[in-house]
Design an enzyme around this catalytic site. Structure first.
Site, PDB file in Angstrom:
ATOM      1  N   CYS A  50      18.585   8.309  29.932  1.00 53.84           N
ATOM      2  CA  CYS A  50      19.114   7.440  28.874  1.00 53.84           C
ATOM      3  C   CYS A  50      19.897   8.244  27.837  1.00 53.84           C
ATOM      4  O   CYS A  50      19.416   9.242  27.314  1.00 53.84           O
ATOM      5  CB  CYS A  50      17.957   6.703  28.195  1.00 53.84           C
ATOM      6  SG  CYS A  50      18.444   5.773  26.747  1.00 53.84           S
TER       7      CYS A  50
ATOM      8  N   ASN B  43      23.727   3.612  34.949  1.00 56.94           N
ATOM      9  CA  ASN B  43      25.013   3.784  34.262  1.00 56.94           C
ATOM     10  C   ASN B  43      25.170   5.242  33.876  1.00 56.94           C
ATOM     11  O   ASN B  43      24.425   5.736  33.032  1.00 56.94           O
ATOM     12  CB  ASN B  43      25.063   2.894  33.020  1.00 56.94           C
ATOM     13  CG  ASN B  43      25.011   1.421  33.388  1.00 56.94           C
ATOM     14  OD1 ASN B  43      25.797   0.948  34.197  1.00 56.94           O
ATOM     15  ND2 ASN B  43      24.057   0.703  32.831  1.00 56.94           N
TER      16      ASN B  43
ATOM     17  N   SER C 122      10.369  -1.355  30.862  1.00 60.64           N
ATOM     18  CA  SER C 122      11.124  -0.344  31.611  1.00 60.64           C
ATOM     19  C   SER C 122      10.170   0.407  32.523  1.00 60.64           C
ATOM     20  O   SER C 122       9.599   1.417  32.134  1.00 60.64           O
ATOM     21  CB  SER C 122      11.790   0.620  30.625  1.00 60.64           C
ATOM     22  OG  SER C 122      12.708  -0.077  29.834  1.00 60.64           O
TER      23      SER C 122
ATOM     24  N   HIS D 207      10.763   1.503  36.091  1.00 58.20           N
ATOM     25  CA  HIS D 207      11.635   2.552  36.640  1.00 58.20           C
ATOM     26  C   HIS D 207      11.028   3.477  37.694  1.00 58.20           C
ATOM     27  O   HIS D 207      11.746   4.294  38.273  1.00 58.20           O
ATOM     28  CB  HIS D 207      12.250   3.419  35.536  1.00 58.20           C
ATOM     29  CG  HIS D 207      13.016   2.674  34.510  1.00 58.20           C
ATOM     30  ND1 HIS D 207      13.836   1.606  34.804  1.00 58.20           N
ATOM     31  CD2 HIS D 207      13.101   2.827  33.156  1.00 58.20           C
ATOM     32  CE1 HIS D 207      14.386   1.145  33.689  1.00 58.20           C
ATOM     33  NE2 HIS D 207      13.956   1.863  32.676  1.00 58.20           N
TER      34      HIS D 207
ATOM     35  N   SER E  34      12.700  -5.416  25.005  1.00 58.27           N
ATOM     36  CA  SER E  34      12.483  -4.439  26.077  1.00 58.27           C
ATOM     37  C   SER E  34      11.750  -3.223  25.526  1.00 58.27           C
ATOM     38  O   SER E  34      12.148  -2.647  24.518  1.00 58.27           O
ATOM     39  CB  SER E  34      13.839  -4.011  26.651  1.00 58.27           C
ATOM     40  OG  SER E  34      13.672  -2.955  27.563  1.00 58.27           O
TER      41      SER E  34
ATOM     42  N   CYS F  38      24.001  -0.799  29.457  1.00 59.69           N
ATOM     43  CA  CYS F  38      22.642  -0.434  29.076  1.00 59.69           C
ATOM     44  C   CYS F  38      22.420   1.064  29.191  1.00 59.69           C
ATOM     45  O   CYS F  38      22.745   1.665  30.206  1.00 59.69           O
ATOM     46  CB  CYS F  38      21.680  -1.116  30.041  1.00 59.69           C
ATOM     47  SG  CYS F  38      20.559  -2.215  29.242  1.00 59.69           S
TER      48      CYS F  38
ATOM     49  N   CYS G 284      23.210  -7.754  22.803  1.00 61.89           N
ATOM     50  CA  CYS G 284      22.257  -6.652  22.964  1.00 61.89           C
ATOM     51  C   CYS G 284      22.221  -5.887  21.638  1.00 61.89           C
ATOM     52  O   CYS G 284      23.217  -5.314  21.224  1.00 61.89           O
ATOM     53  CB  CYS G 284      22.759  -5.771  24.114  1.00 61.89           C
ATOM     54  SG  CYS G 284      21.760  -4.308  24.379  1.00 61.89           S
TER      55      CYS G 284
ATOM     56  N   CYS H 277      13.623   9.462  27.438  1.00 66.52           N
ATOM     57  CA  CYS H 277      13.783   9.094  28.854  1.00 66.52           C
ATOM     58  C   CYS H 277      14.989   9.857  29.390  1.00 66.52           C
ATOM     59  O   CYS H 277      16.063   9.854  28.778  1.00 66.52           O
ATOM     60  CB  CYS H 277      13.964   7.587  28.982  1.00 66.52           C
ATOM     61  SG  CYS H 277      12.580   6.700  28.219  1.00 66.52           S
TER      62      CYS H 277
ATOM     63  N   GLY I 227      17.088   2.515  20.651  1.00 69.53           N
ATOM     64  CA  GLY I 227      15.763   2.580  20.032  1.00 69.53           C
ATOM     65  C   GLY I 227      14.666   1.884  20.811  1.00 69.53           C
ATOM     66  O   GLY I 227      14.914   1.119  21.741  1.00 69.53           O
ATOM     67  N   GLU I 228      13.434   2.197  20.415  1.00 67.43           N
ATOM     68  CA  GLU I 228      12.256   1.583  21.024  1.00 67.43           C
ATOM     69  C   GLU I 228      11.725   0.543  20.033  1.00 67.43           C
ATOM     70  O   GLU I 228      11.117   0.898  19.012  1.00 67.43           O
ATOM     71  CB  GLU I 228      11.214   2.677  21.316  1.00 67.43           C
ATOM     72  CG  GLU I 228       9.831   2.169  21.695  1.00 67.43           C
ATOM     73  CD  GLU I 228       9.820   1.077  22.769  1.00 67.43           C
ATOM     74  OE1 GLU I 228      10.306   1.314  23.877  1.00 67.43           O
ATOM     75  OE2 GLU I 228       9.323  -0.029  22.473  1.00 67.43           O
TER      76      GLU I 228
ATOM     77  N   GLU J  45      25.061   0.761  17.759  1.00 63.51           N
ATOM     78  CA  GLU J  45      25.947  -0.033  18.594  1.00 63.51           C
ATOM     79  C   GLU J  45      25.308  -1.371  18.966  1.00 63.51           C
ATOM     80  O   GLU J  45      24.100  -1.474  19.125  1.00 63.51           O
ATOM     81  CB  GLU J  45      26.317   0.762  19.847  1.00 63.51           C
ATOM     82  CG  GLU J  45      27.236   1.917  19.478  1.00 63.51           C
ATOM     83  CD  GLU J  45      27.674   2.771  20.664  1.00 63.51           C
ATOM     84  OE1 GLU J  45      28.789   3.288  20.594  1.00 63.51           O
ATOM     85  OE2 GLU J  45      26.924   2.900  21.637  1.00 63.51           O
TER      86      GLU J  45
ATOM     87  N   CYS K  53      16.428   7.586  19.093  1.00 63.86           N
ATOM     88  CA  CYS K  53      15.135   7.190  19.667  1.00 63.86           C
ATOM     89  C   CYS K  53      14.212   8.394  19.650  1.00 63.86           C
ATOM     90  O   CYS K  53      14.634   9.522  19.865  1.00 63.86           O
ATOM     91  CB  CYS K  53      15.318   6.679  21.095  1.00 63.86           C
ATOM     92  SG  CYS K  53      13.819   5.927  21.769  1.00 63.86           S
TER      93      CYS K  53
HETATM   94  N1  SAH Z   1      13.752   1.443  24.357  1.00 69.32           N
HETATM   95  C1  SAH Z   1      13.660   0.237  25.074  1.00 69.32           C
HETATM   96  C2  SAH Z   1      14.892  -0.646  24.948  1.00 69.32           C
HETATM   97  C3  SAH Z   1      16.243   0.024  24.989  1.00 69.32           C
HETATM   98  S1  SAH Z   1      16.795   0.620  26.522  1.00 69.32           S
HETATM   99  C4  SAH Z   1      13.347   0.514  26.530  1.00 69.32           C
HETATM  100  O1  SAH Z   1      13.386   1.660  26.926  1.00 69.32           O
HETATM  101  O2  SAH Z   1      13.015  -0.422  27.242  1.00 69.32           O
HETATM  102  C5  SAH Z   1      17.198  -0.847  27.454  1.00 69.32           C
HETATM  103  C6  SAH Z   1      17.121  -0.655  28.958  1.00 69.32           C
HETATM  104  O3  SAH Z   1      18.171   0.204  29.437  1.00 69.32           O
HETATM  105  C7  SAH Z   1      15.823   0.007  29.407  1.00 69.32           C
HETATM  106  O4  SAH Z   1      15.286  -0.617  30.540  1.00 69.32           O
HETATM  107  C8  SAH Z   1      16.295   1.391  29.745  1.00 69.32           C
HETATM  108  O5  SAH Z   1      15.396   2.036  30.569  1.00 69.32           O
HETATM  109  C9  SAH Z   1      17.629   1.112  30.363  1.00 69.32           C
HETATM  110  N2  SAH Z   1      18.504   2.275  30.468  1.00 69.32           N
HETATM  111  C10 SAH Z   1      18.543   3.348  29.671  1.00 69.32           C
HETATM  112  N3  SAH Z   1      19.498   4.217  30.089  1.00 69.32           N
HETATM  113  C11 SAH Z   1      20.084   3.654  31.172  1.00 69.32           C
HETATM  114  C12 SAH Z   1      21.165   4.053  32.015  1.00 69.32           C
HETATM  115  N4  SAH Z   1      21.828   5.169  31.790  1.00 69.32           N
HETATM  116  N5  SAH Z   1      21.499   3.245  33.034  1.00 69.32           N
HETATM  117  C13 SAH Z   1      20.854   2.069  33.227  1.00 69.32           C
HETATM  118  N6  SAH Z   1      19.849   1.631  32.432  1.00 69.32           N
HETATM  119  C14 SAH Z   1      19.457   2.415  31.426  1.00 69.32           C
HETATM  120 FE1  SF4 Z   2      14.439   5.336  23.990  1.00 71.10          FE
HETATM  121 FE2  SF4 Z   2      14.517   3.201  25.658  1.00 71.10          FE
HETATM  122 FE3  SF4 Z   2      16.306   5.222  25.886  1.00 71.10          FE
HETATM  123 FE4  SF4 Z   2      13.762   5.617  26.551  1.00 71.10          FE
HETATM  124  S1  SF4 Z   2      15.205   4.184  27.548  1.00 71.10           S
HETATM  125  S2  SF4 Z   2      15.033   7.011  25.346  1.00 71.10           S
HETATM  126  S3  SF4 Z   2      12.705   4.381  25.036  1.00 71.10           S
HETATM  127  S4  SF4 Z   2      16.095   3.827  24.156  1.00 71.10           S
END
Ligand code: SAH
Ligand code: SF4
Length: 393
Positions: A142, A327, A250, A252, A228, A370, A128, A139, A196-197, A115, A135
């Site tokens: 996520c 979210n 990230s 958090h 990110s 996100c 984005c 997390c 993805g990371e 996406e 991934c």
């Molecule tokens: N893998 C990388 C980049 C993709 S995620 C990373 O983790 O940084 C992009 C951002 O969205 C990250 O800061 C992640 O922690 C955040 N994110 C993931 N799930 C989310 C959610 N459900 N609500 C808000 N932010 C979220």
């Molecule tokens: Fe992967 Fe980033 Fe989601 Fe963590 S927040 S599971 S690193 S996409």
């Protein structure tokens, strides 16, 4: 994930199955394209110039047909068309949110889908993009993290997402007229915050971003590109040296105990180790500051004490804190913090001298925010058990 669990970085990118067919030139570095042209008969002395010309057609003007490259001879164009293709991922669907956010579902080789989200704002527009299908990390807040890693995207598939969005926004400048830098661009910023990371697909992400930043490529300033990461510490200095874009991390959480649960990679590289690696980033990459992303989860990481600990932790690092209201997605184990809680948190961080914008949730009606991205077609799911075990829930 335990400390012993290896985090493999060399997940193989599945090669495109075109053993004898034409080679796709999208995503090739200048150097690779130049070599390829030479291998295919372009005189060595001309190869550099031809590379620049082809790049300009492809990345500045969005041309997909060699025959349209009118500053090359007809015979040379025909030769190129025989040996190479200019291919980007295919858009299979587009949803437009009430707030103008666009979510694209994009198909890549092998039939996988990722996406891509376009977020319009008054003075700019941010795309984005994704770096992997699924991934490797888990997390716990996520949605992408519930999907197994299927594969890394190629550099062409990464930069191709930007080209696809440009097609959809109809934002390619006229060939020969300029680079489109004169006015504000609809697509002015890119964030690697999709699926993805990115730092587990370093080489492809680097090559794609080099094309995005190149003056004869997509020509976005490196300050308009933000990568990110969840905190892949060994790749952070390399990101500064080899890419040089802006970095978002990230974070958090403000204690290892909580971060271990939210961002399990913390068990491998904890907060202290991460912050140490980040201290050098702004200088190394010549960027002003780092963005810390902080997702606001009700009752988990959103107390006043957390806010105070946060500013203590990052003291000495030029930074901005992006507060992201969580979210929710179907089945997510957390709730978004209340609005007044988020504001109180933001206030404490702000009074300590850090910008602390609260990210307005965009595209919620189409699940484009996100962390909500997940390809519906991928059936490979991590089991709930695996996610819970790794997050220590
Ligand atoms: N893998 C990388 C980049 C993709 S995620 C990373 O983790 O940084 C992009 C951002 O969205 C990250 O800061 C992640 O922690 C955040 N994110 C993931 N799930 C989310 C959610 N459900 N609500 C808000 N932010 C979220
Ligand atoms: Fe992967 Fe980033 Fe989601 Fe963590 S927040 S599971 S690193 S996409």
């Amino acid at each position: 994930m335990t400390a012993e669990t290896p985090i493999t970085q060399d997940v193989q990118t599945i090669p495109r199955k075109l053993p004898e067919g034409p080679v796709n030139i999208v995503g090739l570095t200048r150097d690779k394209l130049r070599k390829l042209l030479i291998e295919n008969g372009t005189p060595e002395k001309q190869a550099k110039m031809r590379t620049g010309q082809i790049w300009q057609w492809v990345y500045q003007w969005g041309v997909r047909d060699f025959h349209a490259m009118t500053n090359l001879s007809k015979a040379y164009r025909a030769e190129l068309a025989e040996k190479f293709v200019i291919e980007i991922p295919e858009m299979v669907s587009k949803q437009v949110s009430a707030d103008g956010t666009r979510k694209y579902l994009v198909k890549i080789a092998g039939g996988h889908e990722v996406e891509v989200v376009y977020i319009p704002e008054t003075d700019r527009g941010t795309l984005c993009i994704s770096s992997q299908v699924g991934c490797l990390l888990t997390c716990s807040f996520c949605h992408t993290g519930t999907q197994k890693l299927v594969r890394n995207l190629t550099a062409g598939e990464i930069v191709g997402q930007i080209m696809m969005a440009r097609d959809d926004l109809d934002e390619w400048p006229q060939p020969g007229v300029g680079t489109g830098d004169a006015g504000p661009r609809l697509l002015s910023n890119v964030v690697l915050m999709g699926m993805g990371e990115p730092l587990y697909n370093f080489d492809n992400v680097r090559d794609a971003m080099k094309i995005a930043m190149d003056n004869e490529g997509i020509s976005l300033s490196r300050r308009r590109i933000t990568l990110s990461t969840s905190g892949v510490v060994p790749e952070i200095a390399k990101t500064a040296e080899e890419i040089g874009c802006m970095l978002a991390v990230s974070l958090h959480a403000t204690t290892d105990e909580v971060r271990d649960k939210l961002v399990p990679i913390n068990k491998r590289w904890n907060i202290e180790v991460l912050l140490e690696a980040l201290k050098a980033y702004p200088k190394l990459s010549n960027s002003e500051r780092i963005t810390f992303e902080y997702v606001m989860l009700k009752g988990v990481n959103d107390s006043d004490e957390d806010a105070r600990r946060l500013v203590r932790l990052i003291s000495g690092i030029p930074a901005k804190i992006n507060l992201i209201p969580f979210n929710e997605w179907p089945g997510s184990p957390y709730q978004r913090s209340d609005w007044d809680r988020i504001e109180k948190f933001a206030d404490i961080v702000y009074k300590a001298g850090y910008a602390s914008p609260i990210r307005t949730p965009r595209g919620e009606d189409i699940m484009a925010a996100c962390g909500q991205l997940k390809s519906a077609t991928e059936r490979e799911r991590k089991s709930r058990k695996q996610i819970e075990a790794e997050a220590g829930l």
